[in-house]
Design a protein around this motif. Sequence first.
Motif, PDB file in Angstrom:
ATOM      1  N   CYS A 252     -19.743  11.678  21.453  1.00 22.60           N
ATOM      2  CA  CYS A 252     -18.605  12.235  20.729  1.00 22.60           C
ATOM      3  C   CYS A 252     -18.103  13.472  21.471  1.00 22.60           C
ATOM      4  O   CYS A 252     -18.830  14.099  22.239  1.00 22.60           O
ATOM      5  CB  CYS A 252     -18.974  12.578  19.289  1.00 22.60           C
ATOM      6  N   LYS A 253     -16.857  13.806  21.221  1.00 25.29           N
ATOM      7  CA  LYS A 253     -16.221  14.940  21.882  1.00 25.29           C
ATOM      8  C   LYS A 253     -15.345  15.664  20.874  1.00 25.29           C
ATOM      9  O   LYS A 253     -14.519  15.050  20.195  1.00 25.29           O
ATOM     10  CB  LYS A 253     -15.376  14.443  23.065  1.00 25.29           C
ATOM     11  N   GLY A 254     -15.539  16.972  20.767  1.00 22.21           N
ATOM     12  CA  GLY A 254     -14.743  17.764  19.844  1.00 22.21           C
ATOM     13  C   GLY A 254     -13.506  18.325  20.519  1.00 22.21           C
ATOM     14  O   GLY A 254     -12.993  17.759  21.485  1.00 22.21           O
ATOM     15  N   CYS A 255     -13.013  19.430  20.007  1.00 24.90           N
ATOM     16  CA  CYS A 255     -11.833  20.066  20.586  1.00 24.90           C
ATOM     17  C   CYS A 255     -11.996  21.581  20.494  1.00 24.90           C
ATOM     18  O   CYS A 255     -12.832  22.082  19.738  1.00 24.90           O
ATOM     19  CB  CYS A 255     -10.554  19.629  19.857  1.00 24.90           C
ATOM     20  N   GLU A 256     -11.217  22.287  21.260  1.00 23.55           N
ATOM     21  CA  GLU A 256     -11.268  23.743  21.224  1.00 23.55           C
ATOM     22  C   GLU A 256     -10.403  24.258  20.081  1.00 23.55           C
ATOM     23  O   GLU A 256      -9.246  23.845  19.919  1.00 23.55           O
ATOM     24  CB  GLU A 256     -10.762  24.325  22.549  1.00 23.55           C
ATOM     25  N   ILE A 257     -10.967  25.144  19.282  1.00 20.53           N
ATOM     26  CA  ILE A 257     -10.220  25.756  18.187  1.00 20.53           C
ATOM     27  C   ILE A 257      -9.733  27.122  18.658  1.00 20.53           C
ATOM     28  O   ILE A 257     -10.530  27.956  19.097  1.00 20.53           O
ATOM     29  CB  ILE A 257     -11.088  25.909  16.920  1.00 20.53           C
TER      30      ILE A 257
END
Length: 395
Positions: A252-257
């Motif tokens: 899985c890969k998230g994102c930068e907040i």
Amino acid sequence: MTTNERTGDATSEVESGEEEEVLGGGELAAHLIKSGITRNEMIAAITNRLHAEAMASLPPNVRRRIRALRTLQKEFADIESKFYLEVHALECKYERMYKPLLEKRAQIVSGAYEPNDAECVNPWRDESEEEELARAVQNAAIAEGEEKKEEKEPAEPPMDPNVKGIPDFWYTIFKNVSMLCEMMQEHDEPIIKCLQDIKVQMFEDPIGFTLEFHFLPNDYFTNTVLTKEYSMKCKPDEENPLEFEGPEIYSCKGCEINWKKGKNVTVKTIKKKQKHKSRGSVRTVTKSVQADSFFNFFAPPQMPDDPNSTLASDTQALLTADFEVGHYIRERVVSRAVLLYTGEGLDEDDDDDYEEEEEEECSTEESEDEEPAPRKRGKKQNKALQENPAECKQQ
């Protein structure tokens, strides 16, 4: 003690697992305890050993036939993987068909679209009971307001009858669903109240999906959409093909907040006392550490580049929990949102409050500022429906 090959069958052979040195039950348990594995892992290892011993006790010709059955099982798994690939393709097809319905749902929730009378009729439901209950709740609220007025206590303002859309729709779902409620901390709530919609984007080649969390402009970050991408595989593993049970998430890969200054709820500052070794003087230093927050969901542990590498047990546990949350949001939350909001579609685990557990005292060498106790779920829906997001800038 080593296992002995049984005689009487010219075609018999000892399987690789039977050629290895075997520990006795007590010795095996002691060995596993020293290795530092968890209790569940130890039970699984002992159980597997017992099954292996049971198979080893069979006559060689029976073991040979079992190997033939394993070959058939491998062929079954190969066909089954093709079945699941076709199922995923169907899911992608129907996801495109669901899209207009989900877009209209988002418009109703946000207030961009007002449904007509025909769209508000549920012929399979008896609305009279719901209307009667609504009147009873309203009368109780009026009576309670009068009592508070006599006591000169400020009463909570009632929800504006002319309000647009459905306030706190996704926030109420988070409060109602135990899996999400456990992840959401008190400091997350003002942000979750700004959540407008959750969407799913499906992919066929390679198979996978992306969760999109759409937010109103808020005081915490500049992103309007936060994403979480999941990659899946649907092929039996070459080394363990018989363990195939269908499509599985493997990364899985998230994102930068893009947090606004001083608004990052995933980080907290703690104070730590340090004592000088020779002089004995004590100084206090501050450092930033990770804080519990739902928004850690968008920063999962890094996956190694080598797919065959072994993950640390704690990292594996975090990823397993992450995969479960992602799958649940995709399968249950997005597709059944209104039923989770009303409580009609909640699981039994979601519908029950948790029991209080005894607290254990622990000592630490570090002196940290006191943190609020973990939150318990209480009366979920009524409270959630009454609270209004102050931090969201309604459009």
